[in-house]
Motif scaffolding. Structure first.
Motif, PDB file in Angstrom:
ATOM      1  N   PHE A 197      43.413  38.163  37.803  1.00 46.62           N
ATOM      2  CA  PHE A 197      43.778  38.760  36.533  1.00 46.62           C
ATOM      3  C   PHE A 197      42.905  39.978  36.290  1.00 46.62           C
ATOM      4  CE2 PHE A 197      45.006  34.351  36.272  1.00 46.62           C
ATOM      5  CZ  PHE A 197      46.287  34.446  35.769  1.00 46.62           C
ATOM      6  N   ASP A 198      43.553  41.077  35.952  1.00 46.93           N
ATOM      7  CA  ASP A 198      42.847  42.296  35.575  1.00 46.93           C
ATOM      8  C   ASP A 198      42.905  42.399  34.066  1.00 46.93           C
ATOM      9  OD1 ASP A 198      42.268  42.989  38.174  1.00 46.93           O
ATOM     10  OD2 ASP A 198      43.975  44.340  38.369  1.00 46.93           O
ATOM     11  N   ILE A 199      41.737  42.516  33.463  1.00 50.34           N
ATOM     12  CA  ILE A 199      41.639  42.627  32.014  1.00 50.34           C
ATOM     13  C   ILE A 199      40.966  43.945  31.686  1.00 50.34           C
ATOM     14  CG2 ILE A 199      40.681  41.634  29.905  1.00 50.34           C
ATOM     15  CD1 ILE A 199      40.667  38.926  31.348  1.00 50.34           C
ATOM     16  N   ARG A 200      41.571  44.669  30.757  1.00 49.23           N
ATOM     17  CA  ARG A 200      41.000  45.935  30.299  1.00 49.23           C
ATOM     18  C   ARG A 200      40.860  45.883  28.786  1.00 49.23           C
ATOM     19  NH1 ARG A 200      42.426  50.259  34.441  1.00 49.23           N
ATOM     20  NH2 ARG A 200      43.198  48.963  36.135  1.00 49.23           N
ATOM     21  N   VAL A 201      39.685  46.261  28.317  1.00 49.06           N
ATOM     22  CA  VAL A 201      39.415  46.355  26.889  1.00 49.06           C
ATOM     23  C   VAL A 201      38.872  47.745  26.637  1.00 49.06           C
ATOM     24  CG1 VAL A 201      38.067  45.447  24.957  1.00 49.06           C
ATOM     25  CG2 VAL A 201      38.932  43.881  26.702  1.00 49.06           C
TER      26      VAL A 201
END
Length: 118
Positions: free
Chosen positions: A21-25
């Protein structure tokens, strides 16, 4: 207006399940956004559809609703979960929400011993 700037990119790999999973904030102006997508080990996107992965298709609906507990108002498409953190949240609270979001993913996907792909 935000009193903080956040730019985070995380990858959570689950090798046995054959998913990461790639998470960007990120923050801009008065909004802090959240984006999550799924990929296989080679970096190819995995859609949140039953044809690609019944597990992901089932999971994405509940996880998107659950994100509210982490302070994220979110929606999903076949390619990503997107949303925004509640306005006015401190940087520390956003990081706590991100930790909750990651913990929930880990609790679900670290249990798989086989691929979740079709």
């Amino acid at each position: 207006m935000n009193s903080h700037t956040i730019d985070l990119n995380l990858t959570l790999p689950f090798e046995s399940a054959e998913v990461e999973f790639d998470i960007r904030v990120g923050s801009s102006d008065d909004e802090t956004t959240f984006t999550l997508s799924a990929k296989d080990g080679s970096g190819s996107p995995i859609p949140f559809t039953s044809e690609a992965s019944p597990v992901l298709a089932d999971w994405v609906r509940g996880y998107t609703r659950w994100l509210y507990r982490a302070g994220v108002s979110a929606q999903y498409s076949q390619t990503a979960i997107t949303g925004s953190f509640v306005q006015g949240m401190s940087a520390e609270r956003i990081l706590e929400g991100l930790q909750l979001a990651c913990d929930m993913i880990r609790q679900r996907f670290e249990l798989y011993e086989d691929s979740i792909r079709v």
